[in-house]
Design a protein around this motif. Structure first.
Motif, mmCIF file in Angstrom:
data_model
loop_
_atom_site.group_PDB
_atom_site.id
_atom_site.type_symbol
_atom_site.label_atom_id
_atom_site.label_comp_id
_atom_site.label_asym_id
_atom_site.label_seq_id
_atom_site.Cartn_x
_atom_site.Cartn_y
_atom_site.Cartn_z
ATOM 1 N N ARG A 1 -8.993 71.993 44.053
ATOM 2 C CA ARG A 1 -7.751 71.121 44.375
ATOM 3 C C ARG A 1 -7.348 70.637 42.868
ATOM 4 N NH1 ARG A 1 -6.813 72.481 49.228
ATOM 5 N NH2 ARG A 1 -6.544 69.747 50.096
ATOM 6 N N TRP A 2 -8.382 69.525 43.435
ATOM 7 C CA TRP A 2 -8.375 68.254 42.142
ATOM 8 C C TRP A 2 -8.502 68.851 40.726
ATOM 9 C CZ3 TRP A 2 -12.302 65.940 38.644
ATOM 10 C CH2 TRP A 2 -11.127 64.478 38.648
ATOM 11 N N ASP B 1 -4.826 70.494 39.466
ATOM 12 C CA ASP B 1 -4.236 69.682 39.377
ATOM 13 C C ASP B 1 -4.399 69.116 37.667
ATOM 14 O OD1 ASP B 1 -2.922 70.148 41.172
ATOM 15 O OD2 ASP B 1 -2.903 68.691 42.754
ATOM 16 N N GLN B 2 -5.729 68.703 37.643
ATOM 17 C CA GLN B 2 -6.193 67.902 36.265
ATOM 18 C C GLN B 2 -5.429 68.969 34.970
ATOM 19 O OE1 GLN B 2 -7.733 64.703 36.319
ATOM 20 N NE2 GLN B 2 -6.669 65.145 38.610
ATOM 21 N N ARG C 1 -3.857 71.457 35.364
ATOM 22 C CA ARG C 1 -2.341 71.608 35.466
ATOM 23 C C ARG C 1 -1.386 70.477 34.964
ATOM 24 N NH1 ARG C 1 -1.867 72.547 40.670
ATOM 25 N NH2 ARG C 1 -2.078 74.844 40.083
ATOM 26 N N HIS C 2 -1.839 69.312 35.171
ATOM 27 C CA HIS C 2 -0.616 67.996 34.612
ATOM 28 C C HIS C 2 -1.374 67.592 33.055
ATOM 29 C CE1 HIS C 2 1.822 68.041 37.828
ATOM 30 N NE2 HIS C 2 -0.253 68.135 39.044
#
Lengths: 468, 506
Positions: A165-166, A169-170, A172-173
């Protein structure tokens, strides 16, 4: 007659450069008395049918106090004993003693062995004897062991989930944020992976954390680390559908330890140990969490297999295993289960190391192919060991290159194949040493080739292996 | 083959940098192998999809990367027929250089100079793998350069051309017979400054006139700071033939060039420059009866004096007239004084000088003896409290005798500079007098740390044969006291040096 070691072989045992210096300072007869060396005759034992002969060197070295230190070395181990207070292993006295002996300045006289040295050496003999058949009874409580294994698997699975998930996120953002946030988020996540008993993932995260500050092209290097991590995470998801060797390799990569006793036992049971004459291609020490990690690469003469044996030394101590680079020894090696088998344990040795010729090498094309084949087995591999033949290290405006000399000579034709140098693994002074040895003439070089290029470990010059 | 994945990879990197929340994930042609694989792992979530593609492209790229082609192999270096050193000596060198275990090189090991001298004396070549560490060491410690350059031989020159840090080696390369610079005039026209300077210095060794002609040809187009350095290279092989060129350089635009030219001319006793200085000198100094010198320094520093390199003002603030006087005496051929006073240097030096100018005159004579390499003048001044650099003009043996006498007479308290200027292995009488002086100092319970500099030098320079004697000293001075430990340490180093020499024969 004992076969004397070379000074190089003695110095390779030193835990650090300061010990080399201190040891060679003691390699003069001045402070020594009672020097001797020799082969202890086998001792007859009724219970175990006798022991094998043992060779040792001993002497008394004058220290700063009144009493002289008693220093002895078991050449078969090798192992050392010294009454000095130093915590370094081997201490400078043991190194000095070995250097003196290797220079031929120690008389060979087994009969004159003093009691203290004999007692220690024969005590060692007992240890060196194979223990009485030790049939592992298996874990005391199989049910509890299975429960522990399941708990660990669950913890790793949780860790894999969190990291997945992390990572998403990296990207994605945007990784641009990583540049602003710096190292702390990586360390936080790495600590979580350590808690999840996935040290392999933690190590890779820490490496990734150094990328944003690593200069031009950092986004590409960071995404490479993310991609390798992602690859391992997704493979982990389908662990039960992977081939046995691939699953085993992945587990080691993620952080499961290989139980060496179990590994050796299994090899003994199934006869999977590989007996061969193994040429020592290279040895490299690096620091890891204050420990010294020694990697030793070997290549089997008959099997043609390359092996990587690792040994760990606690702070201030050289790793217990030291093999002379460029020589060969007959031994049993037990490989870890892996899709691209490389890691191995040195099980039993059948005789001392002896001189070996230059290993046969390949060209740059074959090196790239060897790495590609290794990737076919385990796609997350960063490097693969290769021996290159007929190459030179060339510094030029674009950085260092490893250039093939063989084939077409002169400036006609397509010119030589070349490999870039992996500067994160190759030190500048090692490259210059390589260039100096070649003098522009092709030579045999052992090293690791991989995603970032070639990193030399050993060069052969005038028939001699020179560690870089 | 990897062109597809390269383009895709670049797209993925820039998308990941901005974030999949702001930019769509690049598409892949499903007709390609990579695309087919991508379809098989397609995911809903854009970020996860990007990571999937990145993992695929990464392995695709890594597995498909092929070696570069068309690399030029470097020129091979010339063969070196000299024998290598023994394995033991090679191992020792590696330890001395501290290059075995990835340690940063900082200080040069105290025994390195002796190892180099021993290898050189035996006509060996340096171990090839240690050349980079040797060239590095000699880069920061110029006193090692001569030995390192000779030991490194043709391979060292070959290597030095690859690394600008080692340009010094290319520069002194030609001092080695057979090491003629293959770069030739091409280097002079197109080389880097260091290479050009090296070429000039090398040529100067073999053919001084050719080197000067080479420099003259491009002189006007060289920048001033380079001119000063090129000019300094002419000190090698300096002769009357250089005078015209140097005389012209006195009118150079660059101050450093003018000063350099004056310094070189002052070492040419037959030059017009020397004659002008002699005229000035004769006006300054003359006999005053049989036992004294009358001194009359110049009143002004005129333009002609300034042209000849005499600065109008002392850089250290010395009174002007005294400064000019000292400069004139230092630049005057020493032969002028024997003519003016009609007696040998020793007698001239015995004459009384007016107190106000005495220091400037004596200092000028000392400097002149050094720049003109005049042993007779140096000898006459040595031991009179004259500067230690005077001894550098004397032959090694003679210098050592002077220092030995000084140590016997005055002990070691002022001897460090003198001892440091002596040849690497002290001749017997000098070693003897130093050991005796250390013994005296220990018996008088002198403060030992004021001798640590000298004991350090002694460890490097004493004949190792004195080890047994120093060991006895350690015992008699009490092994726990400072002196006892210092002697024991000294003896250990001497033993180590003896072992190091013996290793060359193993």
């Amino acid at each position: 007659m004992l076969e004397r070691w070379t000074a190089d072989r003695v110095l390779a045992l030193a835990p650090d450069a300061a010990s080399q210096k201190a040891g060679s300072r003691l390699a003069a007869p001045g402070p020594w008395t009672g020097l001797g060396a020799g082969e202890m005759p086998p001792q007859d034992r009724e219970d175990e049918g006798g022991t094998t002969a043992k060779s040792g060197v001993w002497g008394l070295c004058k220290g700063s106090g009144d009493q002289a230190y008693r220093t002895a070395v078991d050449l078969d181990g090798p192992a050392w004993s010294c009454t000095c207070p130093s915590r370094k292993l081997p201490c400078k006295h043991a190194l000095g003693l070995l250097l003196l002996w290797s220079a031929g300045s120690v008389p060979e006289d087994p009969a004159a062995v003093p009691d203290w040295a004999e007692a220690w050496l024969t005590g060692r003999q007992d240890q060196a004897q194979p223990r009485p058949e030790r049939r592992p009874a298996g874990p005391a409580d199989p049910a509890a062991a299975r429960r522990r294994a399941e708990q660990r698997a669950a913890r790793v699975a949780d860790g894999v989930d969190t990291l997945g998930r992390w990572l998403a996120d990296q990207v994605r953002h945007g990784m641009a944020g990583a540049d602003r946030a710096g190292y702390p988020p990586f360390e936080t996540m790495a600590a979580k992976m350590v808690d999840a008993q996935a040290k392999g993932l933690a190590d890779r995260l820490r490496t990734a954390g150094t990328r944003p500050g690593s200069g031009d092209g950092w986004p590409e290097r960071l995404l490479e680390d993310y991609a390798v991590l992602w690859l391992m995470l997704r493979a982990h998801d389908r662990m039960d559908r992977l081939d046995g060797p691939l699953a085993a390799a992945l587990r080691t990569r993620i952080g499961w330890h290989v139980d060496s006793a179990e590994l050796l036992q299994r090899a003994a049971d199934q006869g999977t140990a590989v007996r061969d004459h193994w040429t020592v291609l290279g040895s490299r020490d690096s620091d890891e969490d204050k420990l010294t990690v020694r990697e030793i690469w070997l290549r089997g003469e008959q099997s043609g297999r390359t092996a990587l044996v690792r040994a760990i030394g606690s702070p201030g101590q050289a790793p217990a295993l030291a093999l002379p680079v460029g020589e060969r020894l007959e031994a049993d090696l037990v490989f870890h289960d892996a899709a691209a088998p490389l890691r191995a344990h040195l099980a039993e040795r059948h005789g001392p190391p002896e001189p070996a010729g230059e290993p046969a090498g390949c060209d740059a094309e074959s090196a790239a192919l060897a790495y590609a084949e290794a990737l076919h087995g385990e796609p997350w591999l960063d490097t693969w060991p290769v021996v290159l033949a007929d190459v030179v290290a060339v510094p030029d405006a674009l950085g260092w290159r490893i250039v093939g000399i063989g084939g077409g000579s002169g400036s006609e034709g397509p010119g030589g194949f070349w490999l870039p140098v992996d500067r994160s693994r190759a030190r500048e002074d090692a490259l210059w040493r390589l260039a100096a040895m070649s003098g522009g003439a092709g030579m045999t070089v052992f090293g690791e080739y991989g995603a970032r290029g070639f990193a030399p470990v050993t060069g052969w010059h005038e028939g001699r292996a020179i560690p870089l | 083959m990897t062109a597809d994945s390269d383009a895709l990879w670049d797209d993925l990197v820039s998308t990941a940098l901005v974030g999949t929340a702001k930019r769509p994930v690049p598409g892949v042609d499903p007709a390609t192998a990579l695309g087919a694989a991508a379809v098989a792992v397609a995911r809903e979530d854009a970020a996860e999809h990007l990571l999937d593609l990145a993992a695929l492209a990464l392995v695709h790229r890594r597995a498909g990367r092929r070696p570069g082609t068309g690399a030029q192999a470097p020129a091979r270096c010339a063969d070196d027929p000299r024998p290598p050193v023994s394995d033991r000596a090679r191992g020792r060198l590696r330890i001395l250089l501290g290059s075995g275990m990835g340690e940063r090189r900082t200080a040069v090991a105290e025994l390195l100079p002796e190892w180099l001298a021993e290898a050189r004396a035996r006509g060996c070549r340096a171990p090839e793998a240690e050349l980079p560490a040797l060239l590095d060491a000699a880069r920061t410690h110029s006193e090692l350069r001569s030995d390192v350059a000779v030991l490194a031989g043709p391979r060292g020159r070959w290597l030095a051309r690859l690394n600008p840090d080692w340009s010094w080696a290319a520069r002194i390369a030609a001092a080695d017979p057979g090491g003629a610079d293959p770069g030739g005039p091409d280097i002079w026209q197109h080389g880097l400054f260091g290479e050009r300077l090296g070429h000039l210095a090398g040529l100067r060794e073999h053919d001084a006139d050719a080197a000067r002609h080479l420099l003259e040809a491009t002189w006007r187009s060289e920048p001033a700071e380079d001119r000063a350095q090129f000019l300094a290279a002419l000190r090698t092989g300096l002769s009357a033939a250089d005078e015209e060129f140097l005389e012209a350089a006195l009118d150079d635009r660059g101050k450093a060039v003018r000063a350099g030219a004056a310094a070189l001319l002052s070492a040419l006793p037959g030059s017009a420059f020397a004659a002008r200085m002699a005229d000035r000198a004769r006006a300054c100094l003359r006999p005053d009866g049989p036992n004294a010198v009358a001194v009359e320094p110049p009143e002004v520093c005129d333009e002609a004096m300034r042209r000849d390199g005499i600065a109008a003002q002392s850089p250290t603030g010395r009174e002007e007239r005294a400064w000019w006087l000292g400069e004139i005496v230092a630049a005057t051929p020493l032969g002028v004084w024997t003519a003016v006073f009609g007696e040998p240097p020793a007698d001239i030096l015995r004459r009384r000088l007016p107190r106000r100018w005495a220091e400037d005159v004596r200092d000028g004579w000392a400097r002149a003896a050094v720049t003109q390499h005049n042993a007779e003048w140096a000898r006459a001044q040595a031991g009179r409290g004259a500067p230690t650099r005077l001894l550098s003009v004397l032959p090694d043996d003679e210098r050592a005798r002077h220092v030995a006498a000084h140590v016997r007479e005055h002990g070691l308290s002022e001897a460090f500079q003198l001892l440091a200027g002596c040849p690497a292995v002290w001749p017997r009488p000098l070693g003897r007098s130093v050991v005796d002086a250390l013994t005296r100092a220990s018996r008088e319970s002198a403060y030992p740390w004021s001798f640590s500099g000298v004991t350090g030098l002694a460890a490097r320079s004493l004949d190792p044969a004195l080890a047994a004697e120093v060991e006895r000293l350690a015992k008699t001075s009490g092994e726990d006291g400072y002196w006892g430990r210092a002697f024991a340490e000294l003896a250990a180093t001497l033993r180590e040096r003896a072992a190091m020499r013996a290793e060359f024969d193993m």
